[in-house]
Structures are given as structure tokens and as C-alpha cells.
Design a protein around this motif. Structure first.
Motif, mmCIF file in Angstrom:
data_model
loop_
_atom_site.group_PDB
_atom_site.id
_atom_site.type_symbol
_atom_site.label_atom_id
_atom_site.label_comp_id
_atom_site.label_asym_id
_atom_site.label_seq_id
_atom_site.Cartn_x
_atom_site.Cartn_y
_atom_site.Cartn_z
ATOM 1 N N VAL A 171 47.283 35.018 37.487
ATOM 2 C CA VAL A 171 47.830 34.864 38.841
ATOM 3 C C VAL A 171 47.793 33.394 39.273
ATOM 4 O O VAL A 171 48.743 32.881 39.874
ATOM 5 C CB VAL A 171 47.042 35.737 39.839
ATOM 6 N N LEU A 187 53.151 49.210 38.879
ATOM 7 C CA LEU A 187 52.331 48.048 39.222
ATOM 8 C C LEU A 187 50.833 48.359 39.305
ATOM 9 O O LEU A 187 50.000 47.552 38.906
ATOM 10 C CB LEU A 187 52.816 47.428 40.544
ATOM 11 N N HIS A 188 50.483 49.544 39.840
ATOM 12 C CA HIS A 188 49.057 49.881 39.964
ATOM 13 C C HIS A 188 48.417 50.037 38.577
ATOM 14 O O HIS A 188 47.335 49.505 38.319
ATOM 15 C CB HIS A 188 48.882 51.168 40.782
ATOM 16 N N PHE A 221 49.588 48.736 35.896
ATOM 17 C CA PHE A 221 49.686 47.413 35.288
ATOM 18 C C PHE A 221 48.459 46.580 35.665
ATOM 19 O O PHE A 221 47.811 45.954 34.819
ATOM 20 C CB PHE A 221 50.988 46.770 35.783
ATOM 21 N N HIS A 222 48.108 46.615 36.970
ATOM 22 C CA HIS A 222 46.949 45.853 37.449
ATOM 23 C C HIS A 222 45.666 46.376 36.788
ATOM 24 O O HIS A 222 44.809 45.591 36.349
ATOM 25 C CB HIS A 222 46.852 45.960 38.977
ATOM 26 N N LEU A 261 45.524 45.187 33.221
ATOM 27 C CA LEU A 261 45.196 43.758 33.143
ATOM 28 C C LEU A 261 43.712 43.547 33.418
ATOM 29 O O LEU A 261 43.042 42.763 32.744
ATOM 30 C CB LEU A 261 46.002 42.967 34.185
ATOM 31 N N ALA A 262 43.197 44.263 34.441
ATOM 32 C CA ALA A 262 41.791 44.123 34.813
ATOM 33 C C ALA A 262 40.871 44.555 33.667
ATOM 34 O O ALA A 262 39.798 43.969 33.459
ATOM 35 C CB ALA A 262 41.499 44.950 36.056
ATOM 36 N N PRO A 265 40.673 40.461 32.095
ATOM 37 C CA PRO A 265 40.187 40.234 33.471
ATOM 38 C C PRO A 265 40.318 38.781 33.920
ATOM 39 O O PRO A 265 40.469 38.516 35.119
ATOM 40 C CB PRO A 265 38.716 40.667 33.394
ATOM 41 N N LEU A 274 43.144 37.789 36.247
ATOM 42 C CA LEU A 274 43.107 38.202 37.656
ATOM 43 C C LEU A 274 41.934 37.568 38.408
ATOM 44 O O LEU A 274 41.690 37.875 39.568
ATOM 45 C CB LEU A 274 43.000 39.731 37.749
ATOM 46 N N GLN A 275 41.219 36.685 37.734
ATOM 47 C CA GLN A 275 40.024 36.081 38.330
ATOM 48 C C GLN A 275 40.397 35.157 39.498
ATOM 49 O O GLN A 275 41.347 34.374 39.388
ATOM 50 C CB GLN A 275 39.311 35.274 37.253
ATOM 51 N N PHE A 286 55.719 36.762 36.519
ATOM 52 C CA PHE A 286 55.533 38.214 36.435
ATOM 53 C C PHE A 286 56.229 38.764 35.186
ATOM 54 O O PHE A 286 55.686 39.622 34.478
ATOM 55 C CB PHE A 286 56.087 38.863 37.707
ATOM 56 N N LEU A 324 54.004 38.144 32.320
ATOM 57 C CA LEU A 324 52.803 38.992 32.315
ATOM 58 C C LEU A 324 53.093 40.408 31.810
ATOM 59 O O LEU A 324 52.204 41.103 31.331
ATOM 60 C CB LEU A 324 52.249 39.095 33.746
#
Lengths: 492, 39
Positions: free
Chosen positions: A79, A210-211, A213-214, A217-218, A222, A225-226, A285, A288
Motif C-alpha cells: 500500500v 476485495l475482502h 483479497f485483503h 494479502l494479510a 503481511p 499491508l504494514q 492495484f 497487487l
């Protein structure tokens, strides 16, 4: 980049290159008919409206890096990578009030060099020209090389052909149409870029949840997204200051401020900043999404085109090729026009031939544009990878010009000694930092040192500049022009 | 870590803003052209 990762076949690539090349040159010739005098050729008659003004500022700032490197940035820095890149739009936003003041103080100005010469005198002017020309050539060469490399990576077109065609096309339409051609084509190119990004981004968005996807990624990456990444934050501020330096000093932006109609420039730059802001996030995006869409990435530089061709097939590949071509052309044409203006106005007219007629200056413009194109082509030809480093190296140089430009526009107490000291000390400290610490802090250090020195020298030896001296009268053929070194030296 | 809602809003907002930018440019062009203030 690897040719084997090409997403388009070579014939289609050549056809697209030929079609858009002929289109840009034809439009350049068509719009060039409006350029009846030198002011028309260099500044599009100083009457550019809001739509064309905003589009040209936005398109020039979208380079091939914005399209190709941001997805890679996002893939590597998450991000923060996208956000760091999008901060480059702040430079356009901050330049908006400056553009309004430039237009008010210098209604008859031509270049950023004119401003430094009239505001700070000959020493600062020559230093500034050196920095500006080095930076402009570095940007031009990096765009020429990027053109060849990216077109080869996208379609397999050999580097030399792609690089040569893109330079030739830009030289031709800039030569025929001057700033009219540059601004007109920039509008079409900016629309193509925006629509291309929306189409690819929209289709990619429709393919991922998207949810989920997040969450993925997390779990898997991780770090992407830090929130706290010190190096990413440092590079964010460094990129921001490099961007400020690039925009505040370079004639690409000043020529647009001079070219826009009264009352338009500040609104156009503010609008262009808003138009530019979401592009790196949208392209980031796309990069990603490579993981969630199950796309194998053999080469991180190609992540954007690979995702586009995966979700949209050959249409996606064509779209990316066209968007990249537009982003390259919109930057190269602006650089050719603005750098040639700087060389013709500041070097040829002000240093060598103060009494040159308009016809002579127009001829000089032709030679300079062709010469710049040829020089760029020759430097790009051997494809030396290290040349790109020159662009990064110019970061601390241009960052040292941020405060002299701002103080020159708003602070009448700043004199020529402060400007020269700021340019020299900022550049020296920034270059030292570049080699001793790293690129990610060089521009930041350069801007900080330059600011401190400028403030200190201004406090110790305050000047009192008369703003009306910035409105320089046109030297006519019947009137003896004053030698440049007397025209506007700022007395402390 | 960036929360899910922030991440989602960022992506969607960026795409919407890009689309709005394209529409905005065309609107400005038509307005300038009608008023004879293109250039």
C-alpha cells in the motif's frame, strides 16, 4: 525485461506504433497551422483554456514509469508503494498558486530561466540553467530508453526500432506544431491513459473479492499491508521532494503557466493534480492482483501488462501498449518543446544573439528541437543501463532549486547571494548524501540544506526586490536590447 | 496493518476518481469549446 514475456505479437506492435505515430504527426501539422508567430509556437498564443491546460499538465506527469513501475512498486512495497507514488501529484497541486503568481508577475515571460535571470541575476541564472538542462536531458534520455525497452518487452519490437520511432514521431510533431501540437495531442493522450486505466482496473476489480483479497494479502504477504515501514516512509518524503523540485524548477511546467489564459493556470494545475492522484493507486492495484488471480510473474517489471492481458486477453495487451505509448509521447513531446524553449530563449537569445529577429529565433527552435532529438537518440542507442542513474542523480540538484524558486516568487528579501548559496550548498550536500547514504534521502537532504542556507543568508543580507522588474519588455528589432547581465540582477 | 475497509475504499475510490477525471476532462473540453475558450 525479457522479450519472452511479451504480451503482444510484433506485427500488431508495429501496426499500433505506425497508426499512432502517423496520427500524432498529422495532428501536429494540423494544429501547427495556428502557430503563426514565435509566441504561438513556443507558448500556444498564451491563451490555453482550462480543459487543455489541465490535460497537458496531467499527461506530461504520467510517464511510462507511472504505468509500468507502479504495479511493481505495489508488488514490492504494498500500500505504501502506491501511496508514495501518488504523492507526486502534490507537486502539481502546490505549483497551482505559483502558476497564478508567475502569470501575474511575468505576463510576458517565456521560460523559468527568464525568472531566475530577472530575479537573481547572471550567476544564479547560469547555475540554474546548468541544473535544468542536465535534468531535462536526463529525463529525455530516460524516457527514450524506457520507450525502447518497454515497447520491446510488450511486443518484441527491437529496442532500437521502438526507441527510434517514438523519438522521431515526437520530434516531428513538436517541430511542426510547437506547443499547440504538444497540448492538443496531450489532451487525447490523457483521455486514452485515463480510460485505459479505468477499463483494466474495472475488469480486474470485477474478478476479485476485495475482502478475500485483503485477507489473503494479510496472511501471505503481511509486509505489503504494514502501516509502519520506515524505509518506505523515507522514500515517500524523498520522492515528494524530488517531485517538488522537478515541477517547481522545470520549464516544462513554467511554459504551461505562461501558455495558459489569465485566471486559468492555477485551476488547471489544481485539476491536473486531482486527475493524476488516483492513477498510481489504480495501476498499483492491478499489480497487487497478480497473486490472487493466479498469474505467474517471471519479471516484476511486466506485472501490469501481464495482469491486463490475463483478464482482458489480447485487447488488454493492446490497451496497455497504447496507454504506455501515449504516456511516453506525452512526456517526450513536452520535454522537447520546453527544453528547446529554454535553450533558444535563455542561451541563444539572451546569451548569444540578443538582437535576433523572430524568424531567426524560429529557425533556431527548429535546429534545437532536431538537435535535442538527435542527441537523445545517440545517447539512447547503446542502451547503457547506468544512464538511468543520471536521472536519480539529478534529484538532489533539482531539489536544491525548490526554495530559491519559492522565495523568488514570494519573498522580496531574498537576494542573489542567498539563491546562489542555496543552489550550491543544497546540490553539494544532496550529492554527498546520494553517494554516502543512498538515493532515498538525497533530495530530502538537498532541500533541507538549501532551505536553511537560503533563510540564513537572507536574514544576514536582506535584499528588497522590486517585483515590477520581472515584467520584462520584449526586445524588438528596432530597439537595442539590454545585455542580459544588466537586465535584472537582484541587489542585496 | 492497513484495515480491510481502508484498503477496499482506497482501491474503489481510486478507480472511481480516475473515471470521474476522464469524464471531467471531456466536460471541461465541451464547455471550453462551446464558449470559444479552448485556446
Amino acid at each position: 525485461m525479457d522479450i519472452r514475456s511479451a504480451v503482444l505479437d510484433e506485427t500488431t506492435g508495429f501496426l499500433l506504433l505506425g497508426f499512432f505515430g502517423v496520427l500524432w504527426v498529422a495532428l501536429g501539422v494540423f494544429w501547427g497551422r495556428k502557430a503563426r508567430d514565435l509566441e504561438g509556437f513556443m507558448l500556444a498564443g498564451r491563451n490555453v483554456g482550462l480543459a487543455l491546460g489541465a490535460a497537458t499538465a496531467m499527461a506530461t506527469w504520467v510517464t511510462s514509469n507511472t504505468i509500468m513501475i507502479t504495479p511493481k512498486f505495489a508488488l514490492q512495497m504494498g500500500v505504501w508503494g502506491m501511496l508514495a507514488y501518488s504523492t507526486a501529484s502534490l507537486g502539481l497541486l502546490l505549483f497551482a498558486p505559483m502558476a497564478w503568481r508567475i502569470r501575474r508577475l511575468m505576463p510576458r515571460g517565456y521560460t523559468s530561466g527568464d525568472f531566475i535571470r530577472l530575479r537573481y541575476g547572471p550567476v544564479a541564472w547560469r547555475l540554474f540553467l546548468g541544473i535544468s538542462v542536465v535534468y531535462s536531458m536526463a529525463w529525455l534520455v530516460s524516457m527514450g530508453m524506457a520507450g525502447g525497452i518497454v515497447l520491446q518487452a510488450l511486443s518484441g519490437i527491437p529496442y532500437v526500432y521502438g526507441m527510434s520511432v517514438i523519438l522521431l514521431v515526437c520530434v516531428l510533431y513538436t517541430l511542426f506544431g510547437g506547443l499547440y501540437a504538444v497540448i492538443g495531442t496531450d489532451f487525447i493522450q490523457s483521455l486514452i491513459i485515463l480510460v485505459g486505466v479505468v477499463v483494466v482496473g474495472g475488469v480486474v476489480l470485477s474478478r476479485v473479492d476485495l475482502h478475500a483479497f485483503h485477507a489473503r494479502l494479510a496472511a501471505d504477504h503481511p509486509a505489503l499491508l504494514q502501516v509502519l515501514m520506515p524505509v518506505a516512509l523515507l522514500s515517500l518524503f524523498n520522492n515528494m521532494f524530488f517531485g517538488f523540485g522537478e515541477i517547481f524548477h522545470n520549464n516544462v511546467w513554467w511554459s504551461r503557466a505562461f501558455a495558459m489564459r489569465d485566471g486559468v493556470s492555477h485551476r488547471a494545475f489544481a485539476a491536473s493534480s486531482l486527475f493524476w492522484l488516483p492513477i498510481p493507486i489504480a495501476t498499483g492495484f492491478i499489480g497487487l492482483c497478480a497473486g490472487p488471480l493466479g498469474i505467474n510473474i517471471p519479471d516484476a517489471d511486466m506485472v501490469g501488462p501481464l495482469v491486463a492481458s490475463k483478464v482482458l486477453g489480447s485487447m488488454g495487451a493492446v490497451l496497455v501498449f497504447v496507454v504506455v505509448f501515449c504516456s511516453l509521447a506525452s512526456s517526450i513531446d513536452s520535454l522537447l518543446a520546453a527544453t528547446s524553449d529554454l535553450l533558444v530563449e535563455d542561451v541563444y537569445r539572451k546569451m548569444l544573439r540578443p538582437w535576433a529577429t523572430e524568424a531567426t529565433l524560429r529557425r533556431a527552435s527548429t535546429f534545437v528541437i532536431v538537435g535535442l532529438g538527435l542527441a537523445t537518440w545517440l545517447i539512447c542507442l547503446p542502451r547503457l543501463g547506468d544512464l538511468i542513474q543520471v536521472l536519480f542523480l539529478s534529484g538532489p540538484l533539482v531539489a536544491s532549486a525548490i526554495w530559491p524558486v519559492i522565495a523568488g516568487l514570494y519573498w522580496r528579501r531574498t537576494g542573489h547571494a542567498a539563491a546562489v548559496a542555496a543552489l550550491v550548498s543544497g546540490s553539494a550536500a544532496g550529492l554527498w548524501c546520494y553517494f554516502a547514504i543512498g538515493w532515498y534521502a538525497a533530495s530530502l537532504v538537498s532541500a533541507a540544506v538549501s532551505m536553511a542556507v537560503l533563510a540564513a543568508v537572507t536574514a544576514l543580507w536582506p535584499a528588497r526586490f522590486d517585483w515590477s522588474r520581472l515584467d520584462e519588455a520584449e526586445p524588438s528589432a528596432h530597439e537595442e536590447a539590454r545585455p542580459c547581465f544588466q537586465a535584472g540582477s537582484s541587489t542585496p | 496493518m492497513f484495515p480491510s475497509w481502508f484498503f477496499n475504499a482506497l482501491i474503489v475510490a481510486a478507480l472511481i476518481l480516475t473515471a470521474v477525471s476522464a469524464a471531467g476532462l471531456v466536460t471541461l473540453l465541451v464547455r471550453d469549446w462551446r464558449n470559444g475558450r479552448l485556446w
